[in-house]
Design a protein around this motif. Structure first.
Motif, PDB file in Angstrom:
ATOM      1  N   GLU A 217       0.842  -1.203   0.000  1.00 46.85           N
ATOM      2  CA  GLU A 217       0.000   0.000   0.000  1.00 46.85           C
ATOM      3  C   GLU A 217       0.877   1.253   0.000  1.00 46.85           C
ATOM      4  O   GLU A 217       1.801   1.379   0.796  1.00 46.85           O
ATOM      5  CB  GLU A 217      -0.916  -0.017   1.215  1.00 46.85           C
ATOM      6  N   GLN A 218       0.587   2.187  -0.885  1.00 40.52           N
ATOM      7  CA  GLN A 218       1.364   3.423  -0.995  1.00 40.52           C
ATOM      8  C   GLN A 218       0.945   4.463   0.045  1.00 40.52           C
ATOM      9  O   GLN A 218       1.784   5.209   0.546  1.00 40.52           O
ATOM     10  CB  GLN A 218       1.214   4.016  -2.404  1.00 40.52           C
ATOM     11  N   ASP A 219      -0.342   4.498   0.371  1.00 43.88           N
ATOM     12  CA  ASP A 219      -0.853   5.465   1.335  1.00 43.88           C
ATOM     13  C   ASP A 219      -0.465   5.033   2.751  1.00 43.88           C
ATOM     14  O   ASP A 219      -0.818   3.943   3.193  1.00 43.88           O
ATOM     15  CB  ASP A 219      -2.378   5.560   1.196  1.00 43.88           C
ATOM     16  N   GLU A 220       0.275   5.892   3.448  1.00 45.64           N
ATOM     17  CA  GLU A 220       0.798   5.533   4.767  1.00 45.64           C
ATOM     18  C   GLU A 220      -0.299   5.259   5.792  1.00 45.64           C
ATOM     19  O   GLU A 220      -0.194   4.303   6.576  1.00 45.64           O
ATOM     20  CB  GLU A 220       1.709   6.646   5.284  1.00 45.64           C
ATOM     21  N   MET A 221      -1.350   6.057   5.798  1.00 47.26           N
ATOM     22  CA  MET A 221      -2.432   5.842   6.756  1.00 47.26           C
ATOM     23  C   MET A 221      -3.148   4.524   6.487  1.00 47.26           C
ATOM     24  O   MET A 221      -3.456   3.785   7.414  1.00 47.26           O
ATOM     25  CB  MET A 221      -3.417   7.007   6.724  1.00 47.26           C
ATOM     26  N   ARG A 222      -3.389   4.239   5.218  1.00 43.53           N
ATOM     27  CA  ARG A 222      -4.044   2.967   4.866  1.00 43.53           C
ATOM     28  C   ARG A 222      -3.130   1.791   5.215  1.00 43.53           C
ATOM     29  O   ARG A 222      -3.581   0.770   5.709  1.00 43.53           O
ATOM     30  CB  ARG A 222      -4.405   2.960   3.380  1.00 43.53           C
ATOM     31  N   ARG A 223      -1.821   1.942   4.958  1.00 41.12           N
ATOM     32  CA  ARG A 223      -0.862   0.885   5.289  1.00 41.12           C
ATOM     33  C   ARG A 223      -0.885   0.602   6.784  1.00 41.12           C
ATOM     34  O   ARG A 223      -0.925  -0.553   7.217  1.00 41.12           O
ATOM     35  CB  ARG A 223       0.545   1.288   4.851  1.00 41.12           C
ATOM     36  N   ASP A 224      -0.877   1.657   7.599  1.00 44.10           N
ATOM     37  CA  ASP A 224      -0.923   1.486   9.053  1.00 44.10           C
ATOM     38  C   ASP A 224      -2.202   0.772   9.480  1.00 44.10           C
ATOM     39  O   ASP A 224      -2.177  -0.102  10.346  1.00 44.10           O
ATOM     40  CB  ASP A 224      -0.827   2.841   9.758  1.00 44.10           C
TER      41      ASP A 224
END
Length: 57
Positions: free
Chosen positions: A19-26
């Motif tokens: 996942e590129q989006d940090e918030m989504r990855r977290d």
């Protein structure tokens, strides 16, 4: 944890790391962590629904 559960967990982590989006990855990594914790719950965790009494087997 059995093999199908391990496979599911690894897929969750792999998807999160891609996942590129940090918030989504977290969020996805947190979900994988919760999945792992749920799978490692002890069988005794169902005892409170039996009135909290332990019986000898």
């Amino acid at each position: 944890m059995q093999n199908p559960d391990l496979t599911k967990w690894l897929e969750m982590v792999w998807d999160a790391l891609n996942e590129q989006d940090e918030m989504r990855r977290d969020h996805l990594l947190h979900a994988a962590d919760m999945f792992l914790q749920d799978e490692n719950q002890e069988p005794d965790s169902v005892l409170p629904s039996l009135g909290g009494q332990r019986t000898a087997a």
